[in-house]
Design an enzyme around this catalytic site. Structure first.
Site, PDB file in Angstrom:
ATOM      1  N   ARG A   1       0.852  -1.151  -0.078  1.00 43.34           N
ATOM      2  CA  ARG A   1       0.040  -0.031  -0.160  1.00 43.34           C
ATOM      3  C   ARG A   1       0.936   1.286   0.037  1.00 43.34           C
ATOM      4  O   ARG A   1       0.919   1.984  -0.949  1.00 43.34           O
ATOM      5  CB  ARG A   1      -0.907   0.003   1.091  1.00 43.34           C
ATOM      6  CG  ARG A   1      -2.193   0.699   0.918  1.00 43.34           C
ATOM      7  CD  ARG A   1      -2.048   2.194   1.354  1.00 43.34           C
ATOM      8  NE  ARG A   1      -1.456   2.721   2.339  1.00 43.34           N
ATOM      9  CZ  ARG A   1      -0.911   3.817   2.757  1.00 43.34           C
ATOM     10  NH1 ARG A   1      -1.008   4.764   2.021  1.00 43.34           N
ATOM     11  NH2 ARG A   1      -0.202   3.925   3.884  1.00 43.34           N
ATOM     12  N   ASP A   2       1.478   1.483   0.986  1.00 41.94           N
ATOM     13  CA  ASP A   2       2.376   2.800   1.150  1.00 41.94           C
ATOM     14  C   ASP A   2       3.598   2.770   0.115  1.00 41.94           C
ATOM     15  O   ASP A   2       3.788   3.723  -0.218  1.00 41.94           O
ATOM     16  CB  ASP A   2       3.017   3.019   2.659  1.00 41.94           C
ATOM     17  CG  ASP A   2       3.480   4.227   2.785  1.00 41.94           C
ATOM     18  OD1 ASP A   2       4.014   4.373   4.031  1.00 41.94           O
ATOM     19  OD2 ASP A   2       3.592   4.826   2.089  1.00 41.94           O
TER      20      ASP A   2
ATOM     21  N   HIS B   1       6.733   4.039  12.363  1.00 44.12           N
ATOM     22  CA  HIS B   1       6.592   4.039  10.936  1.00 44.12           C
ATOM     23  C   HIS B   1       7.661   5.071  10.321  1.00 44.12           C
ATOM     24  O   HIS B   1       7.579   6.208  10.028  1.00 44.12           O
ATOM     25  CB  HIS B   1       5.388   4.481  10.534  1.00 44.12           C
ATOM     26  CG  HIS B   1       4.981   4.364   8.760  1.00 44.12           C
ATOM     27  ND1 HIS B   1       4.337   3.269   8.278  1.00 44.12           N
ATOM     28  CD2 HIS B   1       5.618   4.988   8.055  1.00 44.12           C
ATOM     29  CE1 HIS B   1       4.097   3.421   7.227  1.00 44.12           C
ATOM     30  NE2 HIS B   1       4.883   4.523   6.729  1.00 44.12           N
TER      31      HIS B   1
ATOM     32  N   HIS C   1      10.772   6.701   8.039  1.00 42.48           N
ATOM     33  CA  HIS C   1      11.130   6.946   6.481  1.00 42.48           C
ATOM     34  C   HIS C   1      12.606   6.872   6.674  1.00 42.48           C
ATOM     35  O   HIS C   1      13.117   7.656   7.604  1.00 42.48           O
ATOM     36  CB  HIS C   1      10.362   7.906   5.889  1.00 42.48           C
ATOM     37  CG  HIS C   1       9.111   7.617   5.385  1.00 42.48           C
ATOM     38  ND1 HIS C   1       8.312   8.312   4.436  1.00 42.48           N
ATOM     39  CD2 HIS C   1       8.272   6.589   5.736  1.00 42.48           C
ATOM     40  CE1 HIS C   1       7.342   7.742   4.410  1.00 42.48           C
ATOM     41  NE2 HIS C   1       7.246   6.660   4.970  1.00 42.48           N
TER      42      HIS C   1
ATOM     43  N   CYS D   1       9.801   9.235  -1.609  1.00 44.63           N
ATOM     44  CA  CYS D   1       9.337  10.293  -0.722  1.00 44.63           C
ATOM     45  C   CYS D   1       8.830  11.601  -1.791  1.00 44.63           C
ATOM     46  O   CYS D   1       9.506  12.031  -2.753  1.00 44.63           O
ATOM     47  CB  CYS D   1      10.462  11.002   0.052  1.00 44.63           C
ATOM     48  SG  CYS D   1       9.993  12.315   0.976  1.00 44.63           S
TER      49      CYS D   1
ATOM     50  N   ASN E   1      10.057   4.814   2.762  1.00 48.98           N
ATOM     51  CA  ASN E   1      10.190   3.696   3.498  1.00 48.98           C
ATOM     52  C   ASN E   1      11.378   3.199   3.803  1.00 48.98           C
ATOM     53  O   ASN E   1      12.240   2.880   2.891  1.00 48.98           O
ATOM     54  CB  ASN E   1       9.055   2.705   3.234  1.00 48.98           C
ATOM     55  CG  ASN E   1       7.514   3.351   3.146  1.00 48.98           C
ATOM     56  OD1 ASN E   1       7.094   3.628   4.526  1.00 48.98           O
ATOM     57  ND2 ASN E   1       7.082   3.324   2.079  1.00 48.98           N
TER      58      ASN E   1
END
Lengths: 298, 342
Positions: free
Chosen positions: B54-55, B246, B248, B279, B288
């Site tokens: 997803r992300d 979460h 990055h 990003c 990520n």
């Protein structure tokens, strides 16, 4: 608790360039070191007095040493694998030298064609001459968290080699995760054992980012009291043991983290990034520094 | 250091390394005493929430065909990952990459013991998700007003109201709901974010019934320093067991930040296979953190994740080949000479 100050030892011009494919012209090397001298870095490893037959990238060691601006308050150590190299270095104006040991017998054999014991005997000659000339010597220990030939390396072996080099007169021992396989777990375990033999104030860590673990490993080292960290501008220097993989941790990313922790380094991150941009353009390659990649607006 | 080329030839080959599982593979069954996580105050087990499908994919330029998405998720289901974020029930006008949300939800294999949460920004998305078979949902808040306005076109308060509608329905249907807080360590518009603001938004999401709050360093600017301060503030309002990070890796700080979080007791970490997902706020920069790199670190710390690193690398190799891109995982780059399995 973290140290209030960390000494960043910049190894880009030597360890970095030595592991880059493209040979860099002497004027570019000199300009790189001069730019680094303006960033606030206290130590910049300038070159290596090793035979150009073995390391063609460092063939211009004498010209580089003689060509750079040596700013007061900044050290410019050079590698000297043996007495001959040491003498050439001193003749060229070097005021500090480094010697490279390893915690792995096979790595020593493959790298410099002798056993650990024999390599220490060679270094002993350098130590004697250095002491006579009042030249400080920094000791490196390679493969502290793993070896490309032997695999796992025992912390006891790392401590043994570190202790020997420290006893011989090295003022600082830089512990190198040569293939970047270490994790915060193995870093902590190794340092706990080494710190029983060498005072933490004389220890440095030299982490490679080949498996992305470098900053996490450095964080753990700082938590254990280590306050000297090696890094390479733009993360110069790939890994000779894993084709296409990265090597040295990028100085920009290290300084970014230390700034965020409120730890003083004296380094101007913007000037450092500008220097990284310069050398990457000269090498026609992308930076390995994520801070640099993120900050670039192109 | 000696000559380079000959060293490579005599080095342990990739196949040898994998067979010996020297650096990759399961952590030893009997953890070395010095590495026992309990001794060092670290969690014994960490739940990895895989957000790649997803992300990750949402932030990739190339639109991925539905069958590739399904294959990726199916491969991830076999790695031991306990939670895989599947898709987003958001209007395809906003997020074209997730337009096939229904087909993906219906098309994937559902492995027992694995959760398959989906994003539901509002009640409409929630109903659509449930109709397609979703059994867990996520809502996305932010600690920054500007980010909230730019991202979802409403204030934080308005977004909370929307989520409360979702929360009501979710509660009625016994559907667990996860809450995300974006910009926890910095905002691309506002810059520094005050830790108390993160705590406040987290508390709102937790109070409305989110079982877990994932704190996102959306632009990767955080460092161990800011991570610690933020967590200290949030931990005053939310129990540790309900927190996730979460991170990055845009500034290369992700693993150091994750390490800081787990040293403080956080036991849930989000990551993305192959570090999928750039990003959107720093062109050309990464996003990520790579699942492979996280697992490599946790294995080295003796922390159990239940995940087979090699299987994740294979899934990473699959999706990178499909996307025609190099992996962002350093572990994968180091393990496969060219970053891909031949």
């Amino acid at each position: 608790a973290y140290p209030k100050r960390v000494k960043v030892v910049e190894v880009g011009p030597r360890d970095g360039l030595q592991n880059e494919k493209n040979v860099v012209p002497t004027p570019v090397k000199i300009n790189l070191i001069n730019m680094l001298s303006e960033t606030g870095l206290p130590v910049i490893e300038a070159t290596s007095f090793v035979s150009p037959k073995w390391v063609p990238q460092m063939a211009d060691h004498t010209e580089v040493m003689q060509g750079i601006n040596k700013l007061p308050g900044i050290s410019y150590p050079v590698l000297t694998p043996n007495l001959k190299g040491f003498q050439a270095a001193v003749a060229a104006g070097a005021k500090e030298v480094s010697i490279f040991g390893a915690a792995s017998e096979q790595f020593t054999r493959k790298n410099i064609n002798c056993s650990i014991e024999e390599s220490l005997e060679r270094f002993d000659e350098v130590m004697k001459a250095a002491r006579a000339a009042s030249i400080p010597v920094r000791g490196y220990v390679s493969c502290v968290l793993g070896c490309p030939y032997e695999g796992k390396i025992s912390a006891a072996k790392v401590a043994e080699v570190s202790k020997k080099m420290y006893s011989m007169g090295c003022y600082e021992i830089s512990l190198g995760d040569t293939i970047g396989v270490g994790t915060p777990g193995s870093m902590k375990e190794m340092l706990a054992v080494v710190m029983k033999e060498v005072p933490v104030g004389s220890l440095a860590v030299h982490c490679h980012d080949t498996y992305g673990q470098a900053l996490a490993n450095i964080l753990v080292a700082l938590q254990m009291g280590v306050s000297v960290v090696d890094a390479s501008v733009a993360g110069l220097g790939g890994c000779p043991y894993a084709q296409g993989a990265s090597g040295n941790v990028a100085t920009e990313d290290l300084v970014y983290m230390l700034n965020g922790l409120g730890i003083h380094t004296g380094v101007d991150l913007q000037k450092l990034m500008d220097t990284g941009t310069f050398i990457c353009n000269a090498l026609n390659r992308r930076t390995n520094s994520k801070v640099s990649q993120a900050s670039c607006r192109l | 250091m000696g000559t380079v080329p000959s060293a490579l030839k005599h080095c342990l080959s990739y196949q040898h390394l994998l067979k010996e599982q020297l650096w990759i593979g399961e952590p030893p069954a009997a953890a070395h005493p010095a590495q026992e996580p309990q001794a060092s105050g670290l969690p014994e087990y960490i739940k990895i929430v895989e957000v790649g499908p997803r992300d990750g994919l949402q932030n990739e330029k190339v639109i991925v065909p539905t069958d590739i998405k399904i294959e990726l998720i199916n491969q991830l289901s076999k790695t031991g990952l306990p939670a895989i974020e599947v898709t987003s029930f958001v209007s395809s006008k906003w997020v074209p990459q997730m337009a096939d949300h229904k087909e993906v939800m219906r098309g994937i294999e559902r492995h027992p013991g694995v959760q398959y949460p989906v994003l539901t920004p509002n009640l409409q998305g929630f109903h659509s998700a449930i109709a397609a078979g979703a059994t867990e949902v996520s809502v996305f808040g932010a600690a920054s007003e500007s980010f909230s306005k730019m991202n979802i076109n409403c204030s934080i308060e308005e977004s909370i109201e929307k989520f409360e509608e979702v929360a009501k329905s979710a509660r009625n249907m016994n559907i667990p709901m996860r809450g995300y807080v974006s910009c926890a360590l910095g905002c691309p518009y506002e810059g520094n974010i005050v830790p108390d603001k993160v705590a406040e938004v987290s508390k709102r999401l937790y109070s409305m019934g989110c079982y877990e709050i994932s704190l996102g360093d959306t632009i990767g600017v955080g460092t161990p320093g800011s991570m610690k301060k933020m967590l200290e503030a949030v931990m005053k309002e939310i129990p540790l067991s309900a927190l996730a990070v979460h991170c990055h890796d845009t500034y290369g700080q992700a693993l150091a930040n994750i390490l800081t979080a787990i040293q403080m007791g956080v036991a849930v970490v989000d990551s993305s296979v192959a570090g999928l997902g750039g990003c959107p706020y720093a062109k050309g920069a990464t996003g990520n953190v790579a699942t492979e790199d996280v697992i490599y670190m946790l294995n080295g710390l003796g922390i159990n994740t239940g995940v087979n690193l090699y299987a994740v690398m294979e899934a990473g190799n699959f999706i990178c080949t499909a996307l025609n891109k190099k992996t962002n995982s350093k572990v994968a780059q180091a393990s496969f000479n060219t970053g891909t399995i031949n």
